[in-house]
Design an enzyme around this catalytic site. Structure first.
Site, PDB file in Angstrom:
ATOM      1  N   CYS A   2       0.837  -1.186   0.000  1.00 29.46           N
ATOM      2  CA  CYS A   2       0.000   0.000   0.000  1.00 29.46           C
ATOM      3  C   CYS A   2       0.878   1.244   0.000  1.00 29.46           C
ATOM      4  CB  CYS A   2      -0.910  -0.012   1.233  1.00 29.46           C
ATOM      5  SG  CYS A   2      -1.843  -1.555   1.453  1.00 29.46           S
ATOM      6  N   ARG A  49      -4.835   2.099   0.285  1.00 36.09           N
ATOM      7  CA  ARG A  49      -4.857   0.641   0.369  1.00 36.09           C
ATOM      8  C   ARG A  49      -4.937  -0.072  -0.975  1.00 36.09           C
ATOM      9  NH1 ARG A  49      -9.124  -3.800   2.626  1.00 36.09           N
ATOM     10  NH2 ARG A  49      -7.556  -5.387   3.074  1.00 36.09           N
ATOM     11  N   ASN A  74       2.539  -0.854   5.102  1.00 31.33           N
ATOM     12  CA  ASN A  74       2.698  -1.134   3.681  1.00 31.33           C
ATOM     13  C   ASN A  74       3.483  -2.432   3.611  1.00 31.33           C
ATOM     14  OD1 ASN A  74       3.224  -1.133   0.916  1.00 31.33           O
ATOM     15  ND2 ASN A  74       4.960   0.265   1.130  1.00 31.33           N
ATOM     16  N   GLU A  76       3.367  -7.149   3.520  1.00 32.79           N
ATOM     17  CA  GLU A  76       2.731  -8.448   3.694  1.00 32.79           C
ATOM     18  C   GLU A  76       3.490  -9.206   4.783  1.00 32.79           C
ATOM     19  OE1 GLU A  76       0.025  -9.093   2.100  1.00 32.79           O
ATOM     20  OE2 GLU A  76       0.113  -7.590   0.501  1.00 32.79           O
ATOM     21  N   ILE A 292       7.423  -8.852 -21.425  1.00 30.61           N
ATOM     22  CA  ILE A 292       7.443  -7.651 -22.262  1.00 30.61           C
ATOM     23  C   ILE A 292       8.799  -7.521 -22.953  1.00 30.61           C
ATOM     24  CG2 ILE A 292       8.310  -6.069 -20.470  1.00 30.61           C
ATOM     25  CD1 ILE A 292       6.319  -3.965 -21.663  1.00 30.61           C
ATOM     26  N   GLY A 367      11.723 -11.951  -9.854  1.00 30.91           N
ATOM     27  CA  GLY A 367      12.963 -12.675  -9.591  1.00 30.91           C
ATOM     28  C   GLY A 367      14.122 -11.867  -9.048  1.00 30.91           C
TER      29      GLY A 367
END
Length: 572
Positions: A2, A49, A74, A76, A292, A367
């Site tokens: 966030c 959020r 902000n 996990e 991409i 990665g």
């Protein structure tokens, strides 16, 4: 992931609130799902959020049931289920993976970050003590800045991006990874102290290939904790391909264990892994991969092979040189850097992130970190000794928050897309940074190319019942820098454009305020001018680190792997 903004001990916090909301709006791209704010005493927290875990109930700032503790995060927290069990006597009010930080603070005070397994930047306000505590994850995967104002010296500011701080602060610093700030002492102290951080200590642990394999698999599994659609960034290089392969396997396992079609979003579910390392939720029934590049780029061709091999639903996007050039101002604004390597690699990632978010995906695995851990950059081939190889590796890991982590975080979060990086898992780092560096050395005569031990760990040759992780030509593909792999003409186009834009006269007259940090190429000069137009304050420029190979190893200053001499020697 966030966006957070905090002002601690503001002299007139209620009058300041409208401005705080406006400043936080500058990072709303990080959290487009909801905006929240809270004031306690003279402190204000604002939160933008991006809802991935605890979607229905995890709005922030989170306040304890007694109203005495206020939290803004902000990040996990992958071990939140275990932390909830440890704090069973605490009255939880949400299913957020971040809420356990409050009871962990009550239990461990400023040592709380030591117990968190994840990526995070957070501020916690303790109203009982009129105290703020702020912390950043061990490696700095998640961005955090700290600011102060000479006009209001008692006030301390924090934000996910420094653009929130430029109005009020005349001193801005990148908050150091693995550290915690405590207003009680007004000091920043290190909480993350693994033995491998001492670059003078040369490890001697023998190689254990299966331990590497199992540890990375667990790291990926942790990072599939989500209640929303997710995917993987797939360049076709070794690192992203391994992550994609493992993620495809783990997604299939989780889908078999928990059928998403039967998932009740209104029921009380905790997303994540249990004590046995088993994943309980799956955002999608199949893994989606994203790539991409310029048309016919090496990465696109390799990514197709990998996607077909692992069975992912693959999405390929191309961009033109002009589209990349047109995005540069936005890229520099979001990244808040003028580093050549970071800008080159971030522009394709920035463009791809927009495409991914448009497809309804909120989280991707990436990665980053492998090259630093295993000495994967091609210039590591010039390392004079195992000891120097290891020292350089440790220094690169320590600086990830100013380079690849900054790129992965900001180029994706510019579009409200969260990037998770399994290679920087705390347990995986502890294992791999303690391996004897002789095992990591690039030794062409012995057939050991860059990241040999990582490749070997996932080589199933000799395991008759094992399903291969990757095609052999991918598992043993030589390293390409991401900015090279998207198409060699990308870097050439940047250089040519800079040559046309920056005259010899301009290049010979750098700004006096740049001091000794003078760009050595017209491309770098061009980026610095763009950066200064967006962020004229010297304190902002002081947060930037330039990524260059080690010149004393005889390496070219141009960070592109293509300009490293070893690239010309295709190692069998």
């Amino acid at each position: 992931m966030c966006g957070i903004f905090a002002a601690f001990r503001h002299e007139d916090v209620h009058r300041y609130k409208p401005k705080a909301l406006q400043l936080s709006k500058r990072i709303r791209h990080r959290g487009p799902d909801w905006s929240g704010n809270a004031i306690k005493n003279s402190t204000i927290f604002v939160h933008e959020r991006l809802a991935i875990v605890g979607v229905e109930s995890g709005a922030q700032p989170i306040t304890s049931s007694d109203g005495e503790y206020m939290l803004c995060v902000n990040g996990e927290i992958y071990n939140h289920i275990q932390l909830r069990e440890e704090c069973a006597d605490y009255e939880f009010g949400t299913l957020s993976d971040c809420e356990p930080i409050i009871p962990m603070y009550l239990k461990h005070d400023i040592d709380a970050p030591k117990y968190l397994d994840g990526m995070f930047a957070w501020t916690l306000y303790d109203a009982k003590q009129d105290r703020i505590v702020a912390a950043r994850d061990p490696i700095g995967i998640t961005t955090l800045y700290m600011g102060r104002s000479s006009a209001s010296p008692k006030t301390v500011y924090f934000a996910s991006e420094l653009k929130c701080l430029t109005d009020d602060c005349d001193t801005i610093t990148a908050f150091p990874p693995g550290h915690v700030y405590d207003s009680k002492t007004d000091k920043i102290t290190r909480y993350f102290t693994p033995d491998w951080l001492d670059e003078k200590r040369i490890p001697s642990t023998p190689i254990d290939y299966m331990a590497i394999r199992h540890s990375l698999e667990k790291a990926v599994r942790k990072r599939l904790m989500a209640e929303v659609p997710y995917g993987v960034l797939l360049s076709g290089g070794l690192d992203s391909s391994l992550i994609a392969s493992i993620a495809a396997r783990e997604t299939a396992k989780a889908t078999n264990d928990v059928e998403p079609s039967t998932y009740d979003s209104k029921a009380r579910h905790l997303a994540g892994i249990d004590d046995d390392g088993k994943l309980h939720t799956a955002g999608w029934t199949s893994l989606h991969s994203f790539a991409i590049g310029l048309p016919n780029a090496p990465d696109l061709q390799a990514a197709r092979k990998v996607a077909k091999f692992i069975g992912s639903i693959h999405h390929e996007h191309t961009f033109t040189l002009q589209e990349g050039l047109d995005a540069l101002d936005d890229v520099i604004y979001h990244l808040e850097t003028y580093d050549v390597t970071t800008i080159r690699a971030s522009t394709p990632m920035f463009l791809l992130s927009r495409k991914i978010k448009a497809q309804g995906v909120k989280m991707v695995l990436s990665g980053e970190g492998s090259d630093e851990i295993f000495g994967g950059y091609l210039y590591f081939a010039q390392a004079p000794s195992a000891a120097e190889f290891h020292t350089e590796s440790v220094q690169r890991v320590k600086n990830l928050h100013l380079a690849d982590c900054l790129r992965a975080n900001k180029s994706t979060m510019a579009w409200g897309l969260e990037a998770r990086v399994p290679f920087l898992d705390r347990e995986f780092l502890q294992l791999c940074m303690n391996i004897d560096p002789n095992e990591k050395m690039i030794k062409p005569k012995e057939g050991r190319i860059e990241k040999y031990i990582l490749r070997k760990a996932f080589d199933t040759t000799g395991e008759p019942d094992a399903k291969p992780y990757l095609p052999e030509e991918i598992l043993w593909r030589q390293k390409e820098q991401f900015s090279d792999g998207v198409g060699y003409s990308w870097i050439d186009g940047l250089k040519d454009t800079a040559e046309a834009v920056i005259s010899d006269e301009m290049f010979a007259s750098p700004k006096a305020e740049w001091g000794s940090d003078i760009p050595t190429t017209k491309e770098a000069f061009w980026y610095r001018l763009k950066f200064d137009a967006l962020f004229p304050q010297k304190t902002v420029a002081d947060t930037v680190m330039r990524w260059i190979p080690k010149a004393d190893w005889g390496c070219a200053e141009d960070p592109s792997g293509r300009y490293a001499q070893i690239h010309e020697k295709h190692i069998e």
